[in-house]
Design a protein around this motif. Sequence first.
Motif, PDB file in Angstrom:
ATOM      1  N   ILE A  41       0.744  -1.025   0.149  1.00 36.81           N
ATOM      2  CA  ILE A  41      -0.176   0.048   0.004  1.00 36.81           C
ATOM      3  C   ILE A  41       0.708   1.511  -0.690  1.00 36.81           C
ATOM      4  O   ILE A  41       1.098   2.432  -1.213  1.00 36.81           O
ATOM      5  CB  ILE A  41      -0.697  -0.282   1.210  1.00 36.81           C
ATOM      6  CG1 ILE A  41      -1.995  -1.138   0.960  1.00 36.81           C
ATOM      7  CG2 ILE A  41      -1.365   0.638   1.607  1.00 36.81           C
ATOM      8  CD1 ILE A  41      -2.336  -1.531   1.780  1.00 36.81           C
ATOM      9  N   ARG A  42       2.076   1.254   1.006  1.00 41.85           N
ATOM     10  CA  ARG A  42       2.521   2.599   0.914  1.00 41.85           C
ATOM     11  C   ARG A  42       3.438   2.530  -0.076  1.00 41.85           C
ATOM     12  O   ARG A  42       3.678   3.895  -1.030  1.00 41.85           O
ATOM     13  CB  ARG A  42       3.823   2.636   2.008  1.00 41.85           C
ATOM     14  CG  ARG A  42       4.347   4.006   2.609  1.00 41.85           C
ATOM     15  CD  ARG A  42       3.368   5.000   3.112  1.00 41.85           C
ATOM     16  NE  ARG A  42       4.087   6.223   2.844  1.00 41.85           N
ATOM     17  CZ  ARG A  42       3.678   7.356   2.030  1.00 41.85           C
ATOM     18  NH1 ARG A  42       2.486   7.767   1.551  1.00 41.85           N
ATOM     19  NH2 ARG A  42       4.172   8.487   2.183  1.00 41.85           N
ATOM     20  N   ALA A  43       4.354   1.277  -0.899  1.00 41.52           N
ATOM     21  CA  ALA A  43       4.947   2.182  -1.979  1.00 41.52           C
ATOM     22  C   ALA A  43       3.790   2.486  -2.898  1.00 41.52           C
ATOM     23  O   ALA A  43       3.960   3.064  -4.132  1.00 41.52           O
ATOM     24  CB  ALA A  43       5.841   0.743  -2.603  1.00 41.52           C
ATOM     25  N   LEU A  72      -4.753   5.299   7.812  1.00 43.83           N
ATOM     26  CA  LEU A  72      -3.463   5.985   8.345  1.00 43.83           C
ATOM     27  C   LEU A  72      -2.473   5.511   8.144  1.00 43.83           C
ATOM     28  O   LEU A  72      -0.809   5.950   8.107  1.00 43.83           O
ATOM     29  CB  LEU A  72      -2.965   5.910   9.862  1.00 43.83           C
ATOM     30  CG  LEU A  72      -4.877   6.422  10.708  1.00 43.83           C
ATOM     31  CD1 LEU A  72      -4.737   6.026  12.718  1.00 43.83           C
ATOM     32  CD2 LEU A  72      -4.264   7.653  10.256  1.00 43.83           C
ATOM     33  N   VAL A  73      -1.673   4.542   7.072  1.00 43.65           N
ATOM     34  CA  VAL A  73      -0.971   3.717   6.104  1.00 43.65           C
ATOM     35  C   VAL A  73       0.030   5.486   5.844  1.00 43.65           C
ATOM     36  O   VAL A  73       0.585   5.114   5.979  1.00 43.65           O
ATOM     37  CB  VAL A  73      -1.224   3.023   5.013  1.00 43.65           C
ATOM     38  CG1 VAL A  73       0.206   2.541   4.310  1.00 43.65           C
ATOM     39  CG2 VAL A  73      -1.690   2.031   5.149  1.00 43.65           C
ATOM     40  N   ALA A  74      -0.394   6.432   5.288  1.00 44.73           N
ATOM     41  CA  ALA A  74       0.218   7.019   4.003  1.00 44.73           C
ATOM     42  C   ALA A  74       1.112   8.294   5.514  1.00 44.73           C
ATOM     43  O   ALA A  74       1.679   8.959   5.754  1.00 44.73           O
ATOM     44  CB  ALA A  74      -1.251   8.254   3.421  1.00 44.73           C
ATOM     45  N   VAL A  75       0.458   8.635   6.504  1.00 46.56           N
ATOM     46  CA  VAL A  75       0.832   9.152   7.501  1.00 46.56           C
ATOM     47  C   VAL A  75       1.410   8.330   8.484  1.00 46.56           C
ATOM     48  O   VAL A  75       1.250   8.639   9.887  1.00 46.56           O
ATOM     49  CB  VAL A  75       0.025  10.666   8.261  1.00 46.56           C
ATOM     50  CG1 VAL A  75      -0.689  10.921   7.306  1.00 46.56           C
ATOM     51  CG2 VAL A  75      -1.804   9.714   8.270  1.00 46.56           C
ATOM     52  N   TRP A  76       1.898   7.423   8.409  1.00 46.87           N
ATOM     53  CA  TRP A  76       1.823   6.201   9.287  1.00 46.87           C
ATOM     54  C   TRP A  76       3.128   7.032  10.577  1.00 46.87           C
ATOM     55  O   TRP A  76       3.343   6.334  11.724  1.00 46.87           O
ATOM     56  CB  TRP A  76       2.883   4.960   8.608  1.00 46.87           C
ATOM     57  CG  TRP A  76       4.291   5.128   8.178  1.00 46.87           C
ATOM     58  CD1 TRP A  76       4.263   5.518   6.878  1.00 46.87           C
ATOM     59  CD2 TRP A  76       5.434   5.463   8.502  1.00 46.87           C
ATOM     60  NE1 TRP A  76       5.981   5.599   6.963  1.00 46.87           N
ATOM     61  CE2 TRP A  76       6.291   5.490   7.450  1.00 46.87           C
ATOM     62  CE3 TRP A  76       5.970   5.128  10.218  1.00 46.87           C
ATOM     63  CZ2 TRP A  76       7.646   5.352   7.448  1.00 46.87           C
ATOM     64  CZ3 TRP A  76       7.483   5.041  10.192  1.00 46.87           C
ATOM     65  CH2 TRP A  76       8.114   4.882   9.182  1.00 46.87           C
ATOM     66  N   ARG A  77       4.460   7.821  10.537  1.00 47.75           N
ATOM     67  CA  ARG A  77       4.930   8.289  11.733  1.00 47.75           C
ATOM     68  C   ARG A  77       4.391   9.013  12.204  1.00 47.75           C
ATOM     69  O   ARG A  77       4.734   8.679  12.979  1.00 47.75           O
ATOM     70  CB  ARG A  77       5.830   8.905  11.054  1.00 47.75           C
ATOM     71  CG  ARG A  77       6.856   8.849   9.814  1.00 47.75           C
ATOM     72  CD  ARG A  77       8.014   9.583   8.386  1.00 47.75           C
ATOM     73  NE  ARG A  77       9.000   8.786   8.114  1.00 47.75           N
ATOM     74  CZ  ARG A  77       9.238   9.379   7.341  1.00 47.75           C
ATOM     75  NH1 ARG A  77       7.760   8.842   6.444  1.00 47.75           N
ATOM     76  NH2 ARG A  77      10.311   8.008   7.037  1.00 47.75           N
ATOM     77  N   GLU A  78       2.978   9.521  11.968  1.00 51.91           N
ATOM     78  CA  GLU A  78       2.697  10.382  13.255  1.00 51.91           C
ATOM     79  C   GLU A  78       1.410   9.311  13.551  1.00 51.91           C
ATOM     80  O   GLU A  78       1.360   9.756  14.828  1.00 51.91           O
ATOM     81  CB  GLU A  78       1.591  11.175  12.687  1.00 51.91           C
ATOM     82  CG  GLU A  78       2.102  12.915  12.088  1.00 51.91           C
ATOM     83  CD  GLU A  78       3.172  12.201  10.694  1.00 51.91           C
ATOM     84  OE1 GLU A  78       2.398  11.270   9.918  1.00 51.91           O
ATOM     85  OE2 GLU A  78       3.894  12.524  10.207  1.00 51.91           O
ATOM     86  N   GLU A  91       9.522   2.689   6.671  1.00 49.68           N
ATOM     87  CA  GLU A  91      10.609   3.781   6.140  1.00 49.68           C
ATOM     88  C   GLU A  91      11.295   2.678   5.332  1.00 49.68           C
ATOM     89  O   GLU A  91      11.824   3.461   4.423  1.00 49.68           O
ATOM     90  CB  GLU A  91      11.929   3.420   7.428  1.00 49.68           C
ATOM     91  CG  GLU A  91      12.340   4.212   7.278  1.00 49.68           C
ATOM     92  CD  GLU A  91      11.980   6.249   6.899  1.00 49.68           C
ATOM     93  OE1 GLU A  91      13.055   6.323   6.415  1.00 49.68           O
ATOM     94  OE2 GLU A  91      11.292   6.282   7.843  1.00 49.68           O
ATOM     95  N   LEU A  92      11.557   1.648   5.171  1.00 48.42           N
ATOM     96  CA  LEU A  92      12.759   0.400   4.286  1.00 48.42           C
ATOM     97  C   LEU A  92      11.694   0.229   2.780  1.00 48.42           C
ATOM     98  O   LEU A  92      12.397   1.442   1.901  1.00 48.42           O
ATOM     99  CB  LEU A  92      12.856  -0.314   4.883  1.00 48.42           C
ATOM    100  CG  LEU A  92      13.848  -1.675   3.816  1.00 48.42           C
ATOM    101  CD1 LEU A  92      15.026  -1.128   4.012  1.00 48.42           C
ATOM    102  CD2 LEU A  92      13.794  -2.862   3.990  1.00 48.42           C
ATOM    103  N   THR A  93      10.193   0.515   3.548  1.00 54.11           N
ATOM    104  CA  THR A  93       9.572   0.664   1.680  1.00 54.11           C
ATOM    105  C   THR A  93       9.757   2.310   1.117  1.00 54.11           C
ATOM    106  O   THR A  93      10.006   2.048  -0.126  1.00 54.11           O
ATOM    107  CB  THR A  93       7.849   0.576   2.008  1.00 54.11           C
ATOM    108  OG1 THR A  93       8.296  -0.963   2.954  1.00 54.11           O
ATOM    109  CG2 THR A  93       7.090   0.548   0.750  1.00 54.11           C
TER     110      THR A  93
END
Length: 156
Positions: A41-43, A72-78, A91-93
């Motif tokens: 999803i994130r990639a 929330l995948v697109a804003v996973w950091r928050e 992060e690796l992705t």
Amino acid sequence: MEARLDYFGNALAGKVMKHLNSAGAAVHSALPVATQELVKIRASQINGCGFCTDMHTKDAAAAGEDQQRLNLVAVWREATVFTDAERAALELTEQGTRLADGSAGVSDEAWAKAAEHYDEDQLVALISLIAVINAYNRINVINRQPAGGYKPGMFG
């Protein structure tokens, strides 16, 4: 929006997809399904691939993934809903997908975080999964494959 060509109906494309599908299947048992879908999803979001974003959010939901996490995948950091291992994979992705954005490629810090949570086979699986989903994204974006019509399991 219409696809530029019928990629899924083309014989040569079928051969290409067979190999990509085999590569994707090879990593399946090495990583949790939730992690695999989050990575895909994130990639796909980063690459602007609506077709793959549609597919993998629906596949994740069908596999029991929580809707809040998908949102929330697109804003996973928050977001507080992801494990440390999932954060390391995301992060690796991101770094592995945005290679052109950084002259150093994937940072040692991102690699070290991933290595804290994944063994060597799982790291191989993560690298491979990131490469494969980026290949799918590029095929679909170049072809302008429309999103929205995917049904979980429709490709077998």
